[in-house]
Design a protein around this motif. Sequence first.
Motif, mmCIF file in Angstrom:
data_model
loop_
_atom_site.group_PDB
_atom_site.id
_atom_site.type_symbol
_atom_site.label_atom_id
_atom_site.label_comp_id
_atom_site.label_asym_id
_atom_site.label_seq_id
_atom_site.Cartn_x
_atom_site.Cartn_y
_atom_site.Cartn_z
ATOM 1 N N ILE A 37 0.918 -1.138 0.126
ATOM 2 C CA ILE A 37 -0.030 -0.031 0.038
ATOM 3 C C ILE A 37 0.872 1.212 -0.169
ATOM 4 N N ALA A 38 1.816 1.302 0.924
ATOM 5 C CA ALA A 38 2.889 2.270 1.027
ATOM 6 C C ALA A 38 3.639 2.554 -0.413
ATOM 7 N N LEU A 39 3.916 1.592 -0.899
ATOM 8 C CA LEU A 39 4.655 1.679 -2.256
ATOM 9 C C LEU A 39 3.648 2.238 -3.512
ATOM 10 N N GLY A 40 2.356 1.926 -3.352
ATOM 11 C CA GLY A 40 1.423 2.161 -4.122
ATOM 12 C C GLY A 40 1.014 3.775 -4.036
ATOM 13 N N ILE A 41 0.953 4.184 -2.922
ATOM 14 C CA ILE A 41 0.979 5.547 -2.498
ATOM 15 C C ILE A 41 2.054 6.408 -3.240
ATOM 16 N N PHE A 42 3.265 5.774 -2.855
ATOM 17 C CA PHE A 42 4.491 6.726 -3.246
ATOM 18 C C PHE A 42 4.443 6.682 -5.077
ATOM 19 N N VAL A 43 4.330 5.549 -5.620
ATOM 20 C CA VAL A 43 4.224 5.353 -6.949
ATOM 21 C C VAL A 43 2.993 6.220 -7.625
ATOM 22 N N LEU A 48 1.319 11.332 -10.117
ATOM 23 C CA LEU A 48 0.685 12.792 -10.150
ATOM 24 C C LEU A 48 1.298 13.933 -10.139
ATOM 25 N N ALA A 49 2.627 13.548 -9.919
ATOM 26 C CA ALA A 49 3.580 14.822 -9.994
ATOM 27 C C ALA A 49 3.813 15.132 -11.411
ATOM 28 N N PHE A 50 3.873 13.887 -12.041
ATOM 29 C CA PHE A 50 4.061 14.250 -13.710
ATOM 30 C C PHE A 50 3.096 14.863 -14.389
ATOM 31 N N VAL A 51 1.588 14.395 -13.797
ATOM 32 C CA VAL A 51 0.722 15.058 -14.607
ATOM 33 C C VAL A 51 0.329 16.476 -14.059
ATOM 34 N N VAL A 52 0.575 16.716 -12.567
ATOM 35 C CA VAL A 52 0.494 18.113 -12.354
ATOM 36 C C VAL A 52 1.568 18.971 -12.914
ATOM 37 N N LYS A 53 2.876 18.446 -13.060
ATOM 38 C CA LYS A 53 3.802 19.087 -13.891
ATOM 39 C C LYS A 53 3.486 19.686 -15.172
ATOM 40 N N ALA A 54 2.786 18.822 -16.084
ATOM 41 C CA ALA A 54 2.279 18.884 -17.383
ATOM 42 C C ALA A 54 1.215 20.050 -17.241
ATOM 43 N N LEU A 55 0.475 19.917 -16.382
ATOM 44 C CA LEU A 55 -0.857 20.632 -16.359
ATOM 45 C C LEU A 55 -0.426 22.292 -16.004
ATOM 46 N N VAL A 56 0.648 22.291 -14.937
ATOM 47 C CA VAL A 56 1.145 23.756 -14.491
ATOM 48 C C VAL A 56 1.832 24.414 -15.761
ATOM 49 N N THR A 57 2.703 23.477 -16.603
ATOM 50 C CA THR A 57 3.462 24.097 -17.607
ATOM 51 C C THR A 57 2.418 24.582 -18.870
ATOM 52 N N ARG A 58 1.430 23.911 -18.777
ATOM 53 C CA ARG A 58 0.467 24.360 -19.846
ATOM 54 C C ARG A 58 -0.375 25.503 -19.558
ATOM 55 N N LEU A 59 -0.828 25.693 -18.358
ATOM 56 C CA LEU A 59 -1.374 26.660 -17.734
ATOM 57 C C LEU A 59 -0.390 27.957 -17.742
ATOM 58 N N LEU A 73 10.554 25.739 -14.877
ATOM 59 C CA LEU A 73 10.940 25.696 -13.417
ATOM 60 C C LEU A 73 10.174 25.698 -12.420
ATOM 61 N N ILE A 74 9.138 26.469 -12.521
ATOM 62 C CA ILE A 74 7.891 26.492 -11.599
ATOM 63 C C ILE A 74 7.386 25.249 -11.651
ATOM 64 N N ALA A 75 6.747 24.733 -12.803
ATOM 65 C CA ALA A 75 6.279 23.427 -13.073
ATOM 66 C C ALA A 75 7.005 22.093 -12.425
ATOM 67 N N ARG A 76 8.415 22.281 -12.489
ATOM 68 C CA ARG A 76 9.163 21.264 -11.995
ATOM 69 C C ARG A 76 9.266 21.258 -10.489
ATOM 70 N N LEU A 77 9.325 22.657 -9.998
ATOM 71 C CA LEU A 77 9.363 22.655 -8.397
ATOM 72 C C LEU A 77 8.125 22.154 -7.947
ATOM 73 N N VAL A 78 6.833 22.409 -8.516
ATOM 74 C CA VAL A 78 5.643 21.954 -8.188
ATOM 75 C C VAL A 78 5.502 20.343 -8.229
ATOM 76 N N MET A 83 5.808 15.052 -5.144
ATOM 77 C CA MET A 83 6.381 13.696 -4.904
ATOM 78 C C MET A 83 6.611 13.728 -3.433
ATOM 79 N N ILE A 84 7.209 14.704 -2.656
ATOM 80 C CA ILE A 84 7.440 14.769 -1.412
ATOM 81 C C ILE A 84 6.360 14.563 -0.409
ATOM 82 N N VAL A 85 5.237 15.089 -0.785
ATOM 83 C CA VAL A 85 3.885 14.886 -0.275
ATOM 84 C C VAL A 85 3.481 13.206 -0.434
ATOM 85 N N GLY A 86 3.803 12.908 -1.539
ATOM 86 C CA GLY A 86 3.327 11.393 -1.619
ATOM 87 C C GLY A 86 4.152 10.400 -0.821
ATOM 88 N N PHE A 87 5.389 10.923 -0.828
ATOM 89 C CA PHE A 87 6.444 10.187 0.307
ATOM 90 C C PHE A 87 5.931 10.304 1.703
#
Length: 290
Positions: A37-43, A48-59, A73-78, A83-87
């Motif tokens: 379960i923990a591994l699934g949350i982390f993965v 989700l980080a890649f999806v959010v990064k793409a959405l922020v970049t497009r926005l 840069l902003i999208a990468r930091l987001v 990822m940290i929140v998922g961890f």
Amino acid sequence: MLSLLRVPVDDGSSDSATEQLADAVTDAGLGPWDFAIALGIFVGGIVLAFVVKALVTRLLRRGNRLDPALAALIARLVGYLVMIVGFVYALESLGIPIGLAVGGLGIAGIALAFALQDILENFIAGVLLQIQRPFTYGDQILVNDHEGTVQTIDTRNTTVLTPAGELVKIPSATVIKSDITNYTQRGSRRTTLAVGVAYGTDLRAAQRILLDATERADGVLASPKPEAYLEAFGESSIDFALRFWHKPSIADFWSTRSEVAFEVEAALGDAGITIPFPQRTMWWAGETDA
């Protein structure tokens, strides 16, 4: 939540943070399903980080409201934050005190910082480049001996496409320490062409001919106007510095300078003005068979 942040301290304070973390995992009695379960949350956090990064970049890039490099840069930091929140949530699902995890990771982080010093240096330099923005995507630049069009700017490398069609990845730390010439940022560029005329030439007439020929050349901008200055009295010629403005790209630099050279050679030839080549006069002392 506060109980998760407390770091257990026993009477024998010799235990390190990593040992306490290992004890906490052992005492929790976790099974394979808990770790799955923990591994699934982390993965899931990584995805989700890649999806959010793409959405922020497009926005951020919509309507060209923000510089592409800064938006990346902003999208990468987001993405890193997600990822940290998922961890953190993965650790919480295991019931591991966050304080212990941070302590254990801090010790490992110090070791990694020394082992990955170059990578960290390039990461920090990449962030600074995208904040300071000496160039952006599509700019044509010169860094050390590499010139070309900026393709990507990330937290490790700046990728440049050279006029020869080669992709060159320059480490960000190298870029930020080097002199950077941005050809295209100002929208125009000046080039100087050296032209020599023979001694005895009417220099004022030669200057007018040079200016007229330059103004006729394809690619030369009408403003600022071309300039022709007498620069030096050389060994075999009187040298003019012919200066003119053109579009800033590397291709425009070569094509415009070539067109100016063609026009100048033809105009001087029509006026009967010689472009001299180096010559030497030899004097013989005494009589010789020659």
